[in-house]
Design a protein around this motif. Structure first.
Motif, PDB file in Angstrom:
ATOM      1  N   ILE A  73       0.827  -1.201   0.000  1.00 38.96           N
ATOM      2  CA  ILE A  73       0.000   0.000   0.000  1.00 38.96           C
ATOM      3  C   ILE A  73       0.867   1.260   0.000  1.00 38.96           C
ATOM      4  O   ILE A  73       2.039   1.216   0.352  1.00 38.96           O
ATOM      5  N   THR A  74       0.260   2.355  -0.372  1.00 33.75           N
ATOM      6  CA  THR A  74       0.987   3.629  -0.351  1.00 33.75           C
ATOM      7  C   THR A  74       1.022   4.172   1.077  1.00 33.75           C
ATOM      8  O   THR A  74       0.219   3.775   1.929  1.00 33.75           O
ATOM      9  N   CYS A  75       1.942   5.074   1.308  1.00 30.48           N
ATOM     10  CA  CYS A  75       2.100   5.657   2.644  1.00 30.48           C
ATOM     11  C   CYS A  75       0.816   6.355   3.105  1.00 30.48           C
ATOM     12  O   CYS A  75       0.427   6.241   4.267  1.00 30.48           O
ATOM     13  N   LYS A  76       0.156   7.064   2.184  1.00 28.59           N
ATOM     14  CA  LYS A  76      -1.047   7.816   2.568  1.00 28.59           C
ATOM     15  C   LYS A  76      -2.221   6.896   2.920  1.00 28.59           C
ATOM     16  O   LYS A  76      -3.089   7.263   3.698  1.00 28.59           O
ATOM     17  N   ASP A  77      -2.260   5.678   2.367  1.00 26.53           N
ATOM     18  CA  ASP A  77      -3.364   4.744   2.617  1.00 26.53           C
ATOM     19  C   ASP A  77      -3.110   3.821   3.803  1.00 26.53           C
ATOM     20  O   ASP A  77      -3.980   3.030   4.168  1.00 26.53           O
TER      21      ASP A  77
END
Length: 172
Positions: free
Chosen positions: A48-52
């Protein structure tokens, strides 16, 4: 008469050389097939991405990654979140996967092996980048990265074996 034995000898030598070369080509071809079959594709998942990122989603992704490992079905694990640590340029989220082989005779194992995962969320890199992940096997200092390391079931066996040997040396 001198030419005839010489030509037979040449013919025989030629056949021997031809057979040796064919066998050598066959052996080299077989060796290449073996080398090709031993190449291994390191398995990984889409992180997953850092923001998610959330603690629970991190746990789900680690479980998904663990399921790509080639371990016998008798191995069971439980995954727990341990802690969050805050650093100057990143946050780390620590998880532990505790492994064992329960049986009917010993449903509660005498020894377990742990694999520690760390998910790193950068505070300075773009938040659209995937999280960084690495893991360590209990009692080992080598850091492994998903997609770069092939997990070995032997690592778990070695940890449990060393614990069992230690338990056998201690008298209660």
């Amino acid at each position: 008469m001198d030419e005839r034995p010489s030509s037979n000898l040449s013919l025989r030598a030629s056949e021997i050389v031809k057979n040796v070369l064919e066998n050598a080509r066959g052996a080299l071809g077989h060796q290449q097939e073996v080398e090709d079959s031993t190449e291994y594709e390191f398995r990984n998942i889409e992180w997953i991405t850092c923001k998610d990122f959330t603690i629970e989603l991190g746990k789900v992704r680690i479980e998904e990654y663990i399921h790509t490992w080639e371990v016998h079905t008798s191995w069971l694990f439980s995954l727990v979140f341990l802690e969050e640590t805050d650093h100057e340029f990143h946050k780390q989220y620590h998880y532990r996967a505790q492994w064992s082989i329960p049986t009917r005779r010993t449903p509660i194992p005498k020894a377990t092996a742990s694999v520690y995962f760390v998910i790193v969320i950068s505070k300075i890199k773009p938040q659209t980048l995937p999280v960084e992940v690495y893991f360590l096997v209990e009692s080992n200092r080598l850091t492994h990265r998903p997609g770069k390391t092939r997990f070995r079931e032997k690592w778990l066996k070695d940890v449990i074996e060393s614990k069992t040997l230690l338990q056998n040396t201690v008298d209660f």
